[in-house]
Each structure stands twice: as C-alpha cells, then as structure tokens.
Motif scaffolding. Structure first.
Motif, PDB file in Angstrom:
ATOM      1  N   ARG A 167      38.920  35.190  29.853  1.00  0.00           N
ATOM      2  CA  ARG A 167      39.396  35.587  31.190  1.00  0.00           C
ATOM      3  C   ARG A 167      40.920  35.607  31.221  1.00  0.00           C
ATOM      4  NH1 ARG A 167      38.517  31.839  36.479  1.00  0.00           N
ATOM      5  NH2 ARG A 167      39.482  30.325  35.105  1.00  0.00           N
ATOM      6  N   TYR A 186      43.443  38.829  32.018  1.00  0.00           N
ATOM      7  CA  TYR A 186      44.451  38.843  33.083  1.00  0.00           C
ATOM      8  C   TYR A 186      45.852  39.041  32.503  1.00  0.00           C
ATOM      9  CZ  TYR A 186      41.407  37.426  36.957  1.00  0.00           C
ATOM     10  OH  TYR A 186      40.458  37.390  37.940  1.00  0.00           O
ATOM     11  N   GLU A 237      34.133  37.390  36.711  1.00  0.00           N
ATOM     12  CA  GLU A 237      35.504  37.916  36.609  1.00  0.00           C
ATOM     13  C   GLU A 237      35.672  38.679  35.295  1.00  0.00           C
ATOM     14  OE1 GLU A 237      39.008  35.384  37.845  1.00  0.00           O
ATOM     15  OE2 GLU A 237      37.413  33.928  38.037  1.00  0.00           O
ATOM     16  N   THR A 287      43.984  31.136  41.685  1.00  0.00           N
ATOM     17  CA  THR A 287      44.480  31.788  40.463  1.00  0.00           C
ATOM     18  C   THR A 287      44.072  33.252  40.444  1.00  0.00           C
ATOM     19  OG1 THR A 287      43.909  29.694  39.429  1.00  0.00           O
ATOM     20  CG2 THR A 287      44.663  31.410  37.979  1.00  0.00           C
ATOM     21  N   MET A 288      42.802  33.500  40.800  1.00  0.00           N
ATOM     22  CA  MET A 288      42.321  34.881  40.787  1.00  0.00           C
ATOM     23  C   MET A 288      43.127  35.727  41.772  1.00  0.00           C
ATOM     24  SD  MET A 288      38.730  36.363  42.233  1.00  0.00           S
ATOM     25  CE  MET A 288      37.675  35.158  41.491  1.00  0.00           C
ATOM     26  N   ASN A 331      46.657  36.282  40.418  1.00  0.00           N
ATOM     27  CA  ASN A 331      46.674  37.166  39.249  1.00  0.00           C
ATOM     28  C   ASN A 331      46.487  38.617  39.638  1.00  0.00           C
ATOM     29  OD1 ASN A 331      47.158  36.078  36.646  1.00  0.00           O
ATOM     30  ND2 ASN A 331      45.358  34.786  36.907  1.00  0.00           N
ATOM     31  N   VAL A 385      42.373  42.483  45.443  1.00  0.00           N
ATOM     32  CA  VAL A 385      41.377  41.401  45.429  1.00  0.00           C
ATOM     33  C   VAL A 385      40.080  41.904  46.037  1.00  0.00           C
ATOM     34  CG1 VAL A 385      40.941  39.018  46.056  1.00  0.00           C
ATOM     35  CG2 VAL A 385      43.269  39.767  45.653  1.00  0.00           C
ATOM     36  N   MET A 416      37.833  43.371  43.539  1.00  0.00           N
ATOM     37  CA  MET A 416      37.139  42.331  42.769  1.00  0.00           C
ATOM     38  C   MET A 416      35.946  41.815  43.574  1.00  0.00           C
ATOM     39  SD  MET A 416      37.313  40.672  39.944  1.00  0.00           S
ATOM     40  CE  MET A 416      38.459  39.701  39.053  1.00  0.00           C
ATOM     41  N   CYS A 472      50.060  30.963  38.516  1.00  0.00           N
ATOM     42  CA  CYS A 472      49.250  31.833  37.637  1.00  0.00           C
ATOM     43  C   CYS A 472      49.052  31.200  36.263  1.00  0.00           C
ATOM     44  CB  CYS A 472      49.930  33.183  37.435  1.00  0.00           C
ATOM     45  SG  CYS A 472      49.716  34.285  38.802  1.00  0.00           S
TER      46      CYS A 472
END
Length: 1247
Positions: free
Chosen positions: A411, A415, A446, A756-757, A760, A769, A772, A1083
């Motif tokens: 992952r 990223y 993810e 974090t997601m 990023n 986002v 996602m 991050c």
C-alpha cells in the motif's frame, strides 16, 4: 617517462624495434624489417601509462580544508577570521544557482527501407510529455525518479494512475467546477494569490493592452473556406467558457463514442445495446458481468495442446481447477481461486511467478502475516532462486523479479509511486479472506483500488460463499474480467469425531459424527451422550444433579489429554495439532504432560542437534531464557507449543520440527491455522468456544473449517481425523451441526476512512477521496453505469411528456399535488404505527367496519372477516358493498390516481340495487377504521361467496349471513352519508409516541387545507392531475437516481467531512484542502498519525534521551492490559502525562467534529504497560532480566519492540521533513539501541 632518442638506422644496424612492456618500465627488443623508419619505442598500451588513482587523503584535504569556498563565513572565532584574511576567497555567485538541465524536446528516429530494412535517413521527432515527473503526474510516461527512491517511492511522489479510475472525460472538462464559474478577466481579479500574505498591485494605467487595429477575422472573412472559425473566436472573446452551440454537437458525439461504447463494447455486439435502450424496464441481469465463474467439473483435456511449453512444470499431474487457473494466467487474465487449505492454491502463485520470470517482469506476493511472508520466502527461494523479501524490518534482495511483502508495504509503495510498479505483471494476494479483519481489512481494499491498469490480480482465498460478488466488485472497479475458480473438493477428506474418553478404561470412546462424504451421523452423537451419561449418572445419584459448567479442572484436563494422546499414538495418528483458544491453557496443557514421551532416541538426537544449531546465533545469556529451556525439554519429548507469546525464533524452530514430523503433538492457538502451511494427521479441538475480544462465542463455520483443514497430509494420509473433545459434557447438537456444515463467513467490507488515506489522496490533485469511497467494497451495490443509462432514459421520458396546464383555476395544482403526497406519506406512516401496535391490531379484528379505497372502490364500507397471520405483509379479507355489476372491479371504477377520497369524505351509496364482493385488502386500501363493529359469521360468508364464484352456482341468491351483513353496511352508509366517525390513533387507540401524535395533528391540518384548493373544482382536474402525477413520478425517480450517482449518497461522506474538519482545525490541510507541512509529516506515519505528528510539533520528544523517547513511543504499539505497575523515572512520567494530554486534546477535538469515538476511548488505546521494559531494553539490560519486569509474555514483548523499531524509523523520517535533525539522529540512536540480541535475531526462514 621521457622518450629515448635513438640515432637513425645505419646500414650496419639490424632492423630492431623497442617494445615497451605495459607500464612496468621494462623494454624488449623485437626484430622486424622496417624500411627506412627510425626505431621508436612501441608500447603494448595504446595510450601510454594508465592514470594513477589520486590519494584520497590529499584529495579530501585539498577540497575540504584548503579550498576557502567550502569554509563557512559566519564563524565568529577570531583565529578563523584571520585565516579568512590570509586566504583569498573567490566569490562565485553562479554556484548558488542550481538549475536542472531542461529535458530534450526531440530525438532522432531512423528511417528504413520498408522492404530491405536498409538505413536510409534520420529524422527529428518531437517528444511528448517531457516535463512529466513523479512530482506532477500520474502517468507512466513520466521520468523515473532517483535510484534511492525506486523501491519504496517517496511521500512527495504522485502514485501511478490507479486502474479503472477514469481520466477526465470531455464532458467533465466541459463542465466547469464551482470555483471557475464565470471568471471576468477584466474586473474583480485576485491581487493576493491564495495562501500568500502579500500580493501585487496591478493598477499601472500605462500598461493597458492596446486594442488590435486590424481584426484578423475581418481579413479571413474574405476567404470562403474558413467560416467555421467565426463562432469559436467569438466564444473566446466573450470569455464565457465553451457553452456555445457550435461546439456542442462535436463534444456530444465524442462523448457518446467514448463513454457509451465503453459500457457496451466488451460485453456484447451493438444490437444488444439497442435492445437495452428500447426496453428500459428490463432487469439489470442484461448488464455486463465482470466476474466469470469457470466450470471445473469437466476435465481439461486440451491443456497440453493449448500450453505446449509451460513456464513451470510440476512433478505431479495438476487438478482441473489448477489447469483452468493456469490457462487463465497464460491469457493474462485476473483470477480468484477459492479452495480449501492444502488443495494446492500455491500452484497458481508459482505459475504466475514463473511466467513473470519468463516475461522478464515482476511479481509481488502479499500475505497478511509476517511469519507467512518469511515461510513463503523460503519456499519460493528454493523453487525460483530470484526472490526478495520486504517486511517492516527486513529487506532481502529487493531487485528480484518476485518480491514477497506484507500488504501494508505494498500500500505504501502504491501511494508513494514506487518504480517497481512499472515492471509489475502480477500481484498475488494470499489469504484474501483476511479482508474481513476489522483492523486491517481496509488495506486490501485500498491496494486493490490503487493498483494500475496493467497489473493483473491473483486472489487466493479459503472457500467463501460470495466469491462471485467480491470478484464482480473488483472487476467493476478495475474494468476487467475476473475469472472465479472455486472448488469444495478436499484432496484428503476429513472425518469428524467426538471424544469422551478420560481414562485407560474409556480411551476408545471416539464416535464418528461427520463422515468424509458430509453426512451428519446423529447415531454417533447419541452414542457419545450415552457414554458420558453412564459415567455421570452414578455420580449424580449420590450427589444430586450434575454441574453443567463449561469449565473443567486442570487434573481432569490432564487425564483427558493423556488418555487421548496414548490412544492416538497407539493408532499411529500423530502428528497432532491441538487447537486451544487461550495461551495459558496451551502452556498448562503442555506442561501437564510431564510423564509423556513420544519420541525415539534417534528423533531425540535429531531434535537436540537441530535445536542447538538454530539457537547458535543467540548470545549465551539469551540461550538460557526460561522459555527456551522449558521448550527444549518439551520438544525432546515431542511436544510443542505455538502461540503469540512464544519467542519468534522458538516458534520457527517448532514449525520446522513439526513439518519434519518430529513434534508429535502441538498445542496451538488459532493463528497457527492462518495460512501457515503445516498439515498434521489429526486435529483436536480442546473446546468449540472462543473469546473474540468482546465475549465468548462458538466457533464460526469459517474458523472451524480453516482449523479442521489442517488435518490430512496430501500424499501421506487417506483421510484426516478431526476430534472434538467433550470434557465437561457433550456439546449441543445444533451448535455442532451449524459449526461443521454451516456456510463459511462471507467476505464483508471493513472499509473505513483513515487520516493517512485522506492525506495521501489530498496531496494528489487528480485523486479524490470520494473516488476511493465510491470504489470501496462497502459501496459495491452501486451500479453507476446502469444508473447513468436509466437517468438518460428518464430525461428523455420527461422531455416527451405533455406540458402541464397550470393557468386560471389550475394554478395551485402543483401545491395541491405536494400536499396530497405529504398527506399520503403521513397516512402510511400512521397506518404502519397502528399495525405495529397491539391496540391497532385489536381494532382491526373480525367484525370491524372499515372504509375502503382502491382501484375499484371509493369510500366504500366493508367489514373485516379474516386477518392473515403473516406479520410482514398482513392482509385483511373483507366483505365490501358495491354497485350491482361492479363486483369484479371492471365497472366504471374510480380513478384513484387523483386521490378524490382525500377531499371528499362522502361515503359510497349504491345508485341501483346494492351488491357485495369479498376481497383481500392491504393496509393501504383501508383509509379509516370506524368506531362501528358488526356481528358476522366469517366462515359462512367466505364459503358462500366462494361457492357462488363457480359457474354453476353463479346465479344462486346470497346466503343469509351475507345478506344480513350487506344490509347492515348499507344501513350504516345511508345513516352517515357525509362520513362516519373513525378511531383516532392517539385518543382511541392510545398510541402516545411523539411521531404518532405529530403525524395525526399534521394529518388534520393537511385534510383541512385540501378544501381550500381551487384546482379540484376545475372540469379538467382529473386529467391534469394524472399528468402532474406522471411527470412527478418520473421526476422523483430521476432525482433519486441523481442522488444515488452523486457523492452525496456515499455512506461514509458525513464521516469524511468530520475528519476533514479535524484535519483543518489541526492545520494538516488548509481551507481549500491543500496539504500543509503537518499533513506531509502525517503521510509518513502509518498508524496513530495524529498523535505522533502532534508530539513531533509540540516538541514532546526533543527534551528526552533516545531510550526515553523509545519507551514513550511504545504506547502506540502495545495493546494489552497489564497487571504489573511499571516503575519509571520522573522524566518518563512527565512525558507520559504530556502524551496523554495531547491525546486528550485530539480526542476532544474529534468529539467536537462529531466523530463517534469518545475522548476517553481515543486516549484509552494508548497503553503504557511496556514503558519500563523498553526503557531498560534500550539501556542494554539483558532479555532474561527484562522478562522479569512484566507479566507480558516474551513473544509479545519481542513483537512490540520490533514494531516500535518501525515507528521510530517513521518518526525519524518525519523529523527530517520538519528539519529537526537533532530529533532525527535521536530516533536513529534509539532504533540502534533496541535493535540487538534475541529481539532482532534474523528469521531462520531467511537464512
């Protein structure tokens, strides 16, 4: 070396020549005739002496000590100032400017003769995308980054474009976003750029652009062949974007080509697409299916024909499912393979690795557990050789073609835009059912969403019921087919037994409960109960009823285990894995078998030498740890223990000895069944109940199958034996049946938003986002393509509807429609409340008079004869009065579409003779429950009515019961022509809930307001109302679909906004969503990013020594509660208080931003039980002494310190980003201090 001058050759001289031998300084004479040439020394080296290497010391001295340009100029030391005067310093301003060379914009290309291939000429070609780099583009055309970042990437890199995420379509480019609506390029322009404090003043009057004196268009207008330019230039002049007519037809056609084809092309020929358009109400089954189930029932005969030279050959014949998978891999398709443990899923992975080596590409193999990664590394290393390993703390040959890693590392590589992704052909996800893990499941989602288009996916999983649904989701987000291969066949079938023995006398009491074919034998179950009863009945006679507790004493346990193991070793059914769902019970059971010895002397010697060899790399003190000594003693007798409290190196020794068959009985917890490929002859369940963190529960079918599947070694055993111990009593039959034959757990999304997601994705403008979230498995029910199609149909339907007439009397038609709609929903809500209440159901009983409104009846009275018992769709059979001739509902029938009964409460009274009908009514058909009841005989009425429905009795007169009831109803209607009193839900039915009271009051208001509308008196009212209704129903469906397609309908959207609020108030992102410095730091950090970043920026760690900061940070990796109170220094205590206060502040901020976690819960996840242990470890205390400081088991301590090392690395990186080099070096020191001895001894699998 100087050249030697030799006089010219005379007649007496021999023709000789000097040859210099290399750079050794030696010469040799060679003779050869030279006509009239002087002899010159010739050399074996073409260019004289080779360059000599400079002495490093002098080079360094010259560059750093003697060159004034290197020296600092701000040093205040007096001697230094004098030195500056002595040395002459040349100021070179240019050296301050660093300019990267601009990329070449063109290159030379060869022109060849197409027939001969001869080189004819060169031509210059303009290169595209030369300015792309990892910092500004998602494209694979961008330049590779520096070598140091090629493996893990960098957190300032953009990721590569994820597959299935659409590039912007023409339509989206055409549509303007809110910020760029109508920019006036003359007035109201910004003077201060966003994010800066000061700006520019543009009020210089002279700099106005001069108006062009010659209009280019006027010159061109004389030419006939370019009329098209005219409108486009006008558009540009107006500065209003591209909304003008001339552009539209072009864009539309392109958009139709691009998008609509994408939806149909790969699924079907165009005819099918047309059919779908013409029948919008067809079921969505016509839609394209991404998941394709592969048939594995018929043998795959032409396998060797289709793959004459496979990339990898096995010494055994493949099963059908393996052949099918290999065929799909050869076609470069993605596959999902669901099969039982030990069915041979690894074959698929091995073939993919072999293929990628053949194709010179790379494969990444991800696994959920580090231990599993290590084992796979060893297995694949022996098979393929070119294999690397990446885990949190180990990195072995990262340049290999096959990389094994944990999913979290993949992952972060995705990223951070790692260069490895460019060459990637396959990603293999092992143990995909781990996606159900509440904590880490989101990582799989993810990674699957972020993988680029060119990577094919191989998913290996235990059997799951919804493999197709899961594959359909992946196929849809990746826009590629996923072939689903699932097999329920076990290579070694299983027999499941109950065991009730507990002494030598009863040691043979083993009863077959489930045979290899899958038949559940109740005979065996009752036999077990009888055997147990025989023993307890004597006891019960003398001491009363037996105690039915689940727990047994240690001595009882010991008796059962000794009996069972003697029995199994007699029948040669070892090795045995005994699954026990508590670590302490594992240890106790193993220790209690002190009299048991299951190995021969040869085996003992082998175990001893292997044990000594494996532990030879430990320091002397570490070899004497109590756990190691105890385990050595147990292992020699063939007994092993395997759970998270055991030291990792010991666990590996035990696994290796077990796989060699030297450990005869292994007491293990559930983790042993997770993917570790160690089959046994027999599996024993100590209990079928486990504690899952919240409470005790029975094993789920999926867990049971996973563990029981360890029984039976392929090629060694005909069947595997599974034994369930009945220690306290025999388990409940229904529990056993569900556990053995129930459906395994379905794959469920555990997708959640993490900071974090969010950060990023926010740092890359092109990724949102919401994209996602929309692609997550939790939103997989959204079929956007089908919905988009339906939306365009509805828009067409809406435009083709006749226009509304809302003039004069009909002017309030729309508001009437809205009032009626609200009235209808309120009534429905009230009716539901009445039906769900006891008093409501009482009121709607046999004999109650009700008012009926449906397609056939308008305000007709009826009496209830029967109420169905189905609570979900309750129906009421009722006798209803009607006009003669309208019994079947074909008569004139009122059009209820305009809801006349809502404003007209007059009851129906037949104009001619009164007739009747018996109908089943739904709750919606009953608009009022009256206060009246009638005495009726339901059975007679229904029988008589049904009899008269038959043709031969059609003209019989109605029976006495029916006539009476009909007359009564008619009398009631005539007595109350304008309406009959009905039961009020609040006052009569005593429903006092707030909703019901509000609804009934609202109902009165709405009913009253209906009389005031003018439109109901219009002659065309019914027709116009029907039109409104049609239009509004289409409009409502359209609005609903538009909402579903929009981001607003995402279930996680509110939480996303809450988290963004948190990030904004902590200044990780600014108001426009741009990531700030704090956000960049966060991050870097993979878990507890908010707390660690805040600690960094509040300088909590700076005043502490390296070992203290390591001890303090142990709170983010340690998750257990401890009983022992740690003794810690004052500075550490202050540090802990500061960490807790920071955590409390973050927790409270999250509460204010409406995140459902309380501040106490947020603070509570940081446990300081290991601070003293880590502190002492970092200061160099031996492990044996550390183990004495805490009640936490050794294995857990080691794992926490290993994870702490990863956290320290992350904080070190973060400190460097902030520019705090002191803290960075402190973290490095702390990391070095804890990386020693047994905690960081290398895995046996990697050596």
């Amino acid at each position: 070396m100087d050249r030697i001058d030799v006089p010219p050759v005379g007649p007496m001289d021999l023709s000789m020549s000097l040859l210099e031998m290399g750079c050794s300084g030696r010469f040799e004479l060679i003779t050869h005739p030279l006509s009239g040439q002087p002899l010159a020394p010739q050399s074996t080296l073409p260019h004289g002496l080779p360059p000599i290497s400079l002495k490093l010391e002098t080079e360094v001295e010259r560059q750093f000590l003697q060159d004034p340009a290197w020296l600092p100029i701000h040093d205040k030391d007096f001697a230094f100032q004098r030195f500056l005067k002595v040395t002459k310093r040349d100021i070179k301003v240019d050296s301050l400017l660093k300019c990267a060379p601009s990329p070449l914009h063109s290159e030379l290309s060869v022109i060849r003769d197409p027939t001969t291939g001869m080189l004819l000429d060169f031509t210059e070609v303009i290169l595209e995308n030369t300015g792309l780099s990892a910092k500004n583009s998602l494209s694979f055309q961008r330049q590779p980054g520096p070598l140091s970042e090629s493996l893990r990437g960098s957190n300032t890199n953009y990721p590569f474009q994820p597959g299935g995420m659409e590039e912007l379509t023409l339509d989206q480019i055409k549509k303007k976003s809110d910020q760029e609506e109508d920019i006036d390029f003359e007035n109201d322009l910004l003077r201060v750029p966003p994010g800066l404090k000061a700006g520019m003043d543009f009020t210089d009057k002279d700099a106005k652009t001069a108006k062009a004196e010659v209009n280019l268009m006027s010159l061109l207008s004389t030419l006939d062949d370019i009329p098209v330019l005219q409108p486009e230039v006008e558009v540009k002049e107006e500065g209003q974007g591209s909304k003008e007519a001339p552009k539209l037809p072009r864009t539309n056609s392109l958009e139709d080509l691009g998008i609509k084809d994408a939806a149909v092309s790969s699924s079907s020929p165009p005819e099918k697409g047309k059919d779908e358009k013409s029948k919008p109400d067809e079921k969505p089954a016509e839609n394209k299916k991404w998941a394709i189930p592969v048939d594995i029932t018929s043998p795959c005969d032409d396998f060797y024909k289709r793959i004459p030279n496979p990339a990898f050959k096995w010494p055994f014949e493949l099963d059908v499912f393996q052949k099918q998978a290999v065929l799909r891999l050869e076609a470069h398709d993605s596959v999902f393979v669901a099969a039982h443990t030990s069915a041979g899923k690894t074959v698929v992975a091995e073939y993919a690795i072999a293929l990628s080596q053949k194709h010179m590409t790379r494969t990444i193999y991800t696994s959920p557990i580090k231990a599993l990664s290590n084992q796979k590394f060893r297995d694949f290393k022996t098979t393929f050789g070119d294999v690397g390993l990446l885990t949190g703390d180990v990195q072995i040959s990262p340049e290999s073609s096959c990389l094994i890693m944990t999913t979290e590392i993949l992952r972060s590589m995705l990223y951070n835009g790692s260069e490895v992704i460019r060459d990637l052909e396959w990603v293999i996800f092992d143990e995909v059912h781990y996606i159900n893990d509440a904590e880490r499941g989101v990582v799989w989602e993810e990674v699957l969403i972020m993988l680029p288009d060119h990577v094919s996916i191989i998913l290996l999983s235990a059997t799951v019921p919804n493999a197709l649904e899961f594959s359909e989701w992946i196929g849809r987000i990746k826009k590629r087919h996923i072939y689903v291969i699932s097999t329920l066949k076990r290579p070694v079938p299983l027999e499941h037994h109950l065991y009730t023995g507990n002494s030598t006398k009863t040691q043979k009491e083993m009863f077959l409960l489930l045979d290899p074919v899958g038949n559940f034998l109740t005979k065996g179950y009752y036999a077990a109960i009888d055997a147990k009863k025989e023993r307890t009945s004597k006891h019960a006679q003398s001491f009363g009823a037996k105690n039915t507790s689940h727990n047994t004493t240690a001595s009882q346990d010991r008796a059962v285990w000794l009996t069972l193991l003697h029995f199994l070793s007699q029948r040669q059914q070892t090795p045995v894995v005994a699954f026990t769902f508590s670590r302490t019970r594992c240890d106790d059971n193993a220790r209690s078998l002190d009299s048991m010895d299951m190995t021969t002397s040869i085996e003992k010697a082998e175990i001893h030498s292997f044990f000594q060899k494996s532990l030879s790399r430990l320091r002397g003190g570490d070899r004497q740890l109590p756990q190691i000594l105890l385990m050595r003693d147990l292992l020699k007798r063939g007994i092993g223990v395997h759970h998270s409290g055991i030291l990792p190196i010991l666990k590996e020794v035990i696994e290796m000895l077990f796989s060699r068959g030297l450990v005869k009985v292994l007491f293990a917890t559930e983790t042993f069944a997770m993917g570790v490929n160690m089959p046994a002859r027999t599996v024993v369940f100590d209990s079928i109940r486990k504690h899952d963190g919240t409470g005790f529960r029975n094993l789920l079918p999926g867990e049971y199958i996973q563990m029981a599947g360890r029984a039976g070694r392929r090629g060694l055993d005909a069947t595997g034996t599974v034994i369930i111990l009945c220690k306290a009593g025999v388990h409940d039959m229904s529990d056993l049946h569900v556990m053995m034959l129930g459906k395994p757990t379905i794959l469920q999304s555990q997708f959640r938003l993490t900071y974090t997601m969010i950060l990023n994705l926010l740092r890359v403008e092109a990724l949102r986002v919401t994209d996602m979230m929309r692609r997550s498995f939790s939103e997989c029910h959204r079929d956007t393509q089908a919905q988009e199609k339906r939306i365009s149909h509805l828009k067409q339907a809406l435009s083709s509807l006749p226009p509304l007439d809302t003039d004069g009397q009909l002017s309030d038609l729309m508001s009437y429609y809205h009032t009626v709609t609200e009235l209808r929903t309120t009534t429905e809500a009230l009716q539901r409340a009445i039906l769900e209440s006891v008093s409501g159901l009482k009121a709607l009983s046999v004999g109650r008079v009700v008012v009926v409104n449906n397609k056939q009846h308008l305000n007709a009275l009826g009496v209830i004869l029967q109420v169905s018992s189905d609570a979900v769709n309750r129906t009421f059979t009722a006798l209803i009065i009607c006009e003669k001739g309208n019994e079947e509902g074909e008569g004139k029938g009122n059009d209820i579409a305009s809801f006349p009964h809502l404003f007209n409460t007059a009851l129906f009274i037949p104009e001619g003779p009164c007739s009747h009908t018996v109908q089943k009514l739904k709750l919606q058909d009953i608009t009022a429950i009256t206060v009246k009841t009638l005495k009726v005989i339901p059975d007679r009425i229904i029988d008589n009515y049904n009899k008269r429905q038959q043709p031969r009795f059609r003209h019989d007169p109605p029976g006495q019961a029916i006539s009476t009831a009909t007359q009564e109803l008619l009398r009631l209607a005539e007595a109350n022509p304008s309406g009959i009193a009905s039961l009020d839900p609040v006052n009569d039915l005593q429903l006092k809930s707030v909703d019901v009271v509000e609804d009934s009051m609202r109902l009165r208001v709405l009913r009253g307001s209906l009389q005031d509308f003018n439109c109901i008196h219009s002659p065309t009212f019914a027709e116009q109302f029907a039109r409104v209704k049609d239009r509004m129903s289409v409009q409502e469906e359209l609005d609903k679909l538009l909402f579903l397609v929009s981001d607003q309908s995402l279930s996680l959207l509110p939480e996303y906004h809450q988290r963004i609020k948190v990030l904004q108030s902590l200044q990780y992102v600014d108001s426009s969503g741009a990531v700030q410095l704090k956000g960049r730091v966060a991050c870097q950090i993979s878990s507890h990013e908010l707390l660690l970043t805040e600690l960094l920026f509040e300088n909590v760690l700076s005043p502490l020594a390296p070992e203290e900061s390591a001890a303090l940070l142990s709170c983010v990796v340690f998750t257990q509660n401890t009983q022992v109170e740690p003794h810690i220094t004052n500075t550490l205590q202050e540090g802990i208080d500061r960490v807790l206060s920071v955590a409390k502040r973050i927790g409270e901020l999250q509460r204010e931003c409406e995140i459902p976690q309380t501040a106490e819960e947020f603070v509570g996840q940081f446990k300081f039980g290991l601070t003293e242990v880590v502190y002492c470890w970092a200061r160099g205390m031996p492990f044996a002494e550390i183990a004495q400081l805490t009640d936490v088991q050794e294995g857990t301590v080691v794992r926490c310190i290993q994870r702490l090392d990863e956290v320290l690395k992350e904080v070190r990186q973060a400190a460097r980003i902030v520019g705090d080099s002191v803290l960075g070096s402190k973290m490095e020191k702390a990391s070095l201090a804890i990386r020693r001895d047994i905690v960081f001894t290398a895995s046996l699998y990697t050596h």
